[in-house]
Enzyme design. Structure first.
Site, PDB file in Angstrom:
ATOM      1  N   ARG A  78       0.838  -1.200   0.000  1.00 20.96           N
ATOM      2  CA  ARG A  78       0.000   0.000   0.000  1.00 20.96           C
ATOM      3  C   ARG A  78       0.875   1.252   0.000  1.00 20.96           C
ATOM      4  NH1 ARG A  78      -1.689   0.781   4.403  1.00 20.96           N
ATOM      5  NH2 ARG A  78      -1.132  -1.012   5.669  1.00 20.96           N
ATOM      6  N   TYR A 206      -2.065  -4.065  -7.478  1.00 24.17           N
ATOM      7  CA  TYR A 206      -1.731  -4.958  -6.373  1.00 24.17           C
ATOM      8  C   TYR A 206      -2.603  -4.735  -5.139  1.00 24.17           C
ATOM      9  CZ  TYR A 206       1.029  -7.305  -2.853  1.00 24.17           C
ATOM     10  OH  TYR A 206       1.432  -8.129  -1.848  1.00 24.17           O
ATOM     11  N   LYS A 215      -9.779  -2.934   1.452  1.00 23.58           N
ATOM     12  CA  LYS A 215      -9.507  -1.784   2.324  1.00 23.58           C
ATOM     13  C   LYS A 215     -10.330  -0.560   1.936  1.00 23.58           C
ATOM     14  CE  LYS A 215      -6.220  -4.023   4.486  1.00 23.58           C
ATOM     15  NZ  LYS A 215      -6.395  -4.483   5.867  1.00 23.58           N
ATOM     16  N   HIS A 235     -10.914  -2.842  11.380  1.00 24.22           N
ATOM     17  CA  HIS A 235      -9.770  -3.633  10.901  1.00 24.22           C
ATOM     18  C   HIS A 235      -9.481  -4.706  11.955  1.00 24.22           C
ATOM     19  CE1 HIS A 235      -5.275  -3.526   9.505  1.00 24.22           C
ATOM     20  NE2 HIS A 235      -5.954  -4.427   8.851  1.00 24.22           N
ATOM     21  N   SER A 257      -1.288  -3.736  10.535  1.00 20.43           N
ATOM     22  CA  SER A 257      -0.923  -4.643   9.454  1.00 20.43           C
ATOM     23  C   SER A 257       0.267  -5.523   9.822  1.00 20.43           C
ATOM     24  CB  SER A 257      -0.560  -3.817   8.219  1.00 20.43           C
ATOM     25  OG  SER A 257      -1.605  -2.933   7.939  1.00 20.43           O
ATOM     26  N   ALA A 258       0.189  -6.782   9.398  1.00 14.68           N
ATOM     27  CA  ALA A 258       1.287  -7.738   9.561  1.00 14.68           C
ATOM     28  C   ALA A 258       1.727  -7.927  11.007  1.00 14.68           C
ATOM     29  CB  ALA A 258       2.471  -7.345   8.668  1.00 14.68           C
ATOM     30  N   CYS A 259       0.756  -7.973  11.931  1.00 12.71           N
ATOM     31  CA  CYS A 259       1.045  -8.275  13.344  1.00 12.71           C
ATOM     32  C   CYS A 259       0.494  -9.642  13.727  1.00 12.71           C
ATOM     33  CB  CYS A 259       0.418  -7.226  14.258  1.00 12.71           C
ATOM     34  SG  CYS A 259       1.359  -5.700  14.351  1.00 12.71           S
ATOM     35  N   GLY A 260       0.139 -10.462  12.742  1.00 13.62           N
ATOM     36  CA  GLY A 260      -0.276 -11.828  13.058  1.00 13.62           C
ATOM     37  C   GLY A 260      -1.779 -12.013  13.190  1.00 13.62           C
ATOM     38  N   LYS A 261      -2.591 -11.160  12.542  1.00 15.05           N
ATOM     39  CA  LYS A 261      -4.046 -11.341  12.656  1.00 15.05           C
ATOM     40  C   LYS A 261      -4.464 -12.672  12.032  1.00 15.05           C
ATOM     41  CE  LYS A 261      -6.403  -7.737  11.159  1.00 15.05           C
ATOM     42  NZ  LYS A 261      -5.401  -6.910  10.441  1.00 15.05           N
ATOM     43  N   THR A 262      -3.880 -12.987  10.849  1.00 15.32           N
ATOM     44  CA  THR A 262      -4.265 -14.248  10.196  1.00 15.32           C
ATOM     45  C   THR A 262      -3.895 -15.427  11.103  1.00 15.32           C
ATOM     46  OG1 THR A 262      -3.902 -13.192   8.062  1.00 15.32           O
ATOM     47  CG2 THR A 262      -4.051 -15.588   8.056  1.00 15.32           C
ATOM     48  N   ASP A 286      -9.264 -10.220   8.852  1.00 11.64           N
ATOM     49  CA  ASP A 286      -8.805  -8.848   8.594  1.00 11.64           C
ATOM     50  C   ASP A 286      -9.851  -7.770   8.845  1.00 11.64           C
ATOM     51  OD1 ASP A 286      -6.665  -7.163   7.714  1.00 11.64           O
ATOM     52  OD2 ASP A 286      -7.645  -6.917   5.781  1.00 11.64           O
ATOM     53  N   ARG A 375       2.041 -12.425  -0.926  1.00 12.60           N
ATOM     54  CA  ARG A 375       0.698 -12.772  -0.445  1.00 12.60           C
ATOM     55  C   ARG A 375       0.170 -14.061  -1.038  1.00 12.60           C
ATOM     56  NH1 ARG A 375      -1.503  -9.241   3.546  1.00 12.60           N
ATOM     57  NH2 ARG A 375       0.052  -7.600   3.628  1.00 12.60           N
ATOM     58  N   ARG A 406       2.691  -4.072  18.087  1.00  8.17           N
ATOM     59  CA  ARG A 406       4.091  -4.489  18.327  1.00  8.17           C
ATOM     60  C   ARG A 406       4.710  -3.491  19.284  1.00  8.17           C
ATOM     61  NH1 ARG A 406       6.625  -7.934  14.451  1.00  8.17           N
ATOM     62  NH2 ARG A 406       5.030  -8.541  12.980  1.00  8.17           N
ATOM     63  N   GLY A 500       0.230 -20.523  18.984  1.00  5.83           N
ATOM     64  CA  GLY A 500      -0.783 -21.306  19.690  1.00  5.83           C
ATOM     65  C   GLY A 500      -0.882 -20.936  21.171  1.00  5.83           C
TER      66      GLY A 500
HETATM   67  O1  O2Y Z   1      -3.086  -4.310   0.553  1.00  2.87           O
HETATM   68  C1  O2Y Z   1      -1.954  -4.729   0.410  1.00  2.87           C
HETATM   69  O2  O2Y Z   1      -1.396  -4.662  -0.648  1.00  2.87           O
HETATM   70  C2  O2Y Z   1      -1.205  -5.300   1.481  1.00  2.87           C
HETATM   71  S1  O2Y Z   1      -1.759  -4.768   3.017  1.00  2.87           S
HETATM   72  C3  O2Y Z   1      -2.928  -5.883   3.655  1.00  2.87           C
HETATM   73  C4  O2Y Z   1      -3.360  -6.973   2.950  1.00  2.87           C
HETATM   74  C5  O2Y Z   1      -4.270  -7.839   3.536  1.00  2.87           C
HETATM   75  C6  O2Y Z   1      -4.717  -7.565   4.789  1.00  2.87           C
HETATM   76  N1  O2Y Z   1      -4.302  -6.495   5.465  1.00  2.87           N
HETATM   77  C7  O2Y Z   1      -3.417  -5.658   4.931  1.00  2.87           C
HETATM   78  C8  O2Y Z   1      -3.029  -4.484   5.764  1.00  2.87           C
HETATM   79  O3  O2Y Z   1      -2.176  -3.682   5.416  1.00  2.87           O
HETATM   80  O4  O2Y Z   1      -3.601  -4.335   6.849  1.00  2.87           O
HETATM   81 MN    MN Z   2      -5.205  -5.638   7.219  1.00  3.86          MN
END
Ligand code: O2Y
Ligand code: MN
Length: 603
Positions: A78, A206, A215, A235, A257-262, A286, A375, A406, A500
């Protein structure tokens, strides 16, 4: 439905037909294709993308139905500074967004759209965010010239004929216009016009900048709609935790973003918990839309139908459910490949990369083999932990809302807010180190209220007021918590094992909701004592749990003062109640500092 046509014959779709005609007039495509979402359509698009190199076939023996897409190397994440909120009044967008006046914005981006689809096909994608028959769902239509976007939207949303039928019934939909343009970072904008329920995105192919249902619609536009209509677009992941007696508690959790939500949404319980009968059910990883129900509880749906997850770090040890989901029928973007054409990324403990994410022979001197923000796009129903309740039209009742970020220091493993107003302050004050999910510096601490900094479609001050407005008679609101899986010890190593083992913290959270778990009162909120957490079988280094549950009052005094400056940055929009809540906590910290010789509350 005839697909190669400039319009669909229905008087109830007049607004849609007019818009498609106007966009075609501006962008000049060679063809127009109305997507019906069928398997035949998906197969034809796939064949076309394989022929022109947009998709590459992965090993069909090991990964049936899996394909690789390599995005332009300058288009991998993004771009927050080019993501604009275009409201008539600048103040409505607030200092948390990048703002441009609507007239200027339309003129600027329409000049880019002018003639941009010559030689291309314009795809019309009707989609529904949320279960197709849910009153909580909302529809949109994305127009795009990217077949890759069509293929991803087919996984991420309920797309095609059923969505068009709903739009025909309801008459309203969010308009999203997207073109990959020249993929030139100098000619790239993602613009949101919440007052017009419109999105315009140019110059990226992308992720969140091109898949407009995600988003752009489900967070930026939906947060605006939610404020007007009295609900919340957040979010957040949604996870169901089933205890050994079969009770399922649903938790919504916001992490940047990218803090382990999935990972958290698909958590596998530690062995002892599994044997005792604990189970985890995934509703979403998400985005969460929450509406007050007739009983005063908040009911949540996941507006998405798939996961657009970060590949690096996904492995048997970290997220076996995700790994199992992406063995078939998955689109990979910007991962590396092995000699036998299997997808590969850093953190995957099987295979060796031979080709990097840009298609070059892999050489560690060039950096990682897979892009750090590479991804997978996969249907949510492919996750072994997928909950049938994810399709329930009424959504699931939320017991707890969890915020997290974080935070390598200061912030304890978990604490509970005293009440809703305190919880809103905890969410508003959230901070986190930045990650590779967006362009820009990585590892810098920034405030990211409710993890919505890049995604809130309006002034954060008004957003905090909207959150506070749920605290009214008749509501039975969730309990609120803050967690920090990322606390580091003196040697720079993580103190908490995460993954876990996070279920131990969720068990305490559920125990707080049901009254079964104990806590100690501190100036920053309610914390478990070490004995309140189930730690049998947990391998922690000596003293780690005490460190994780300590409250450093001196550190918190300066944190709370910093939060005060942050709240001030939204001026008169910040609700007085939030200031009062912060002052209450500051005063409690000062009282405790006066009473304690070492300014620390031990667990
Ligand atoms: O949108 C993107 O290109 C990557 S960012 C993203 C993708 C999936 C879920 N969450 C995010 C995020 O930035 O929170
Ligand atoms: Mn996200």
């Amino acid at each position: 439905m005839s697909q190669h046509t400039s319009s669909i014959t229905s008087s109830r779709l007049e607004a849609l037909n007019h818009w498609v005609a106007a966009v075609a007039h501006l962008t000049r495509p060679d063809h127009i294709h109305w997507c019906d979402g069928s398997e035949a359509e998906a197969a034809a698009l796939r064949a076309q993308m394989l022929a022109d190199g947009t998709l590459l076939e992965l090993n069909q023996q090991t990964h049936p139905g899996c394909y690789l897409h390599r995005s332009t190397p300058s288009d991998v994440a993004r771009v927050e500074h080019l993501t604009l909120v275009c409201t008539r009044e600048r103040d409505d967008a607030g200092p948390n967004t990048h703002w441009l006046a609507p007239d200027e914005a339309h003129a600027k981006i329409d000049a880019l759209f002018d003639g941009c689809m010559r030689g291309r096909t314009l795809y019309v994608i009707p989609y529904c965010m949320g279960p197709i028959d849910s009153p909580l769902s909302r529809c949109g239509v994305e127009i795009t010239d990217s077949p890759y976007v069509v293929a991803n939207m087919r996984i991420m949303t309920r797309m095609g004929a059923p969505a068009l039928a709903r739009i025909e019934r309801e008459g309203t939909f969010v308009k999203g216009l997207h073109s990959i343009g020249e993929l030139d970072p100098e000619r790239r904008f993602i613009m949101h016009f919440p007052e017009e329920l419109t999105i315009k995105s140019y110059g990226s192919g992308y992720g969140g900048t091109a898949l407009l249902g995600k988003k752009c619609h489900a967070l930026r536009i939906a947060s605006w709609q939610a404020r007007q209509e009295g609900w919340l677009a957040e979010h957040m992941l949604i996870v169901g935790v089933e205890d050994p007696r079969g009770n399922i508690h649903y938790i919504a959790a916001a992490f940047p973003s990218a803090c382990g939500k999935t990972n958290l949404s698909m958590l596998i319980p530690p062995e002892g918990y599994r044997h005792a009968g604990w189970k985890v059910w995934t509703i979403g990883d998400d985005i969460c839309w929450m509406h007050p129900g007739p009983d005063g509880r908040l009911y949540a749906i996941n507006p998405e139908a798939g996961f657009f997850g970060v590949a690096p770090g996904t492995d048997h040890g970290t997220n076996p459910n995700a790994l199992a989901s992406i063995q078939h029928d998955t689109i990979y973007t910007n991962v590396a490949v092995t000699a036998d054409n299997q997808p590969w990324w850093e953190g995957l403990h099987e295979g060796t990369p031979v080709t990097d994410w840009r298609g070059r022979p892999y050489d560690s001197a060039h950096g990682p083999a897979a892009h750090p923000n590479s991804r997978f796009t996969v249907a949510a129903r492919q996750a072994p932990s997928w909950s049938p309740m994810a399709e329930h039209p009424q959504g699931v009742p939320i017991s707890a809302i969890v915020f997290g970020g974080r935070r390598p220091s200061l912030v304890p493993l978990v604490f509970q807010a005293r009440d809703w107003a305190h919880g809103v302050l905890v969410g508003a004050a959230m901070g986190s180190e930045t990650t590779a999910a967006a362009t820009g510096a990585v590892g810098v601490l920034r405030r990211d209220s409710m993890a919505m900094k890049p995604f809130c479609g309006y002034n954060y001050g008004d957003y905090f007021a909207h959150w506070l407005s749920f605290d009214r008679p008749g509501m039975k609101l969730p309990q609120m918590f803050h967690v920090n899986w990322f606390r580091k010890g003196a040697g720079g190593k993580f103190l908490w094992p995460g993954f876990g083992e996070n279920l131990r913290v969720l068990e305490w959270i559920i125990g707080r909701c049901t009254g079964a778990a104990g806590a100690q009162d501190t100036p920053i909120g309610l914390l478990p004592r070490a004995s309140d957490l189930h730690s049998e079988g947990l391998a922690l280094r000596e003293g780690a749990l005490d460190e994780l549950l300590a409250v450093d009052l001196d550190g918190w005094a300066s944190e709370v003062s910093d939060i005060g400056q942050y709240l001030d940055s939204f001026g008169t929009h910040t609700p007085a109640r939030l200031h009062a809540e912060r002052e209450r906590i500051a005063a409690a910290i000062e009282r405790a500092r006066g009473a304690l010789p070492h300014a620390k509350v031990a667990s």
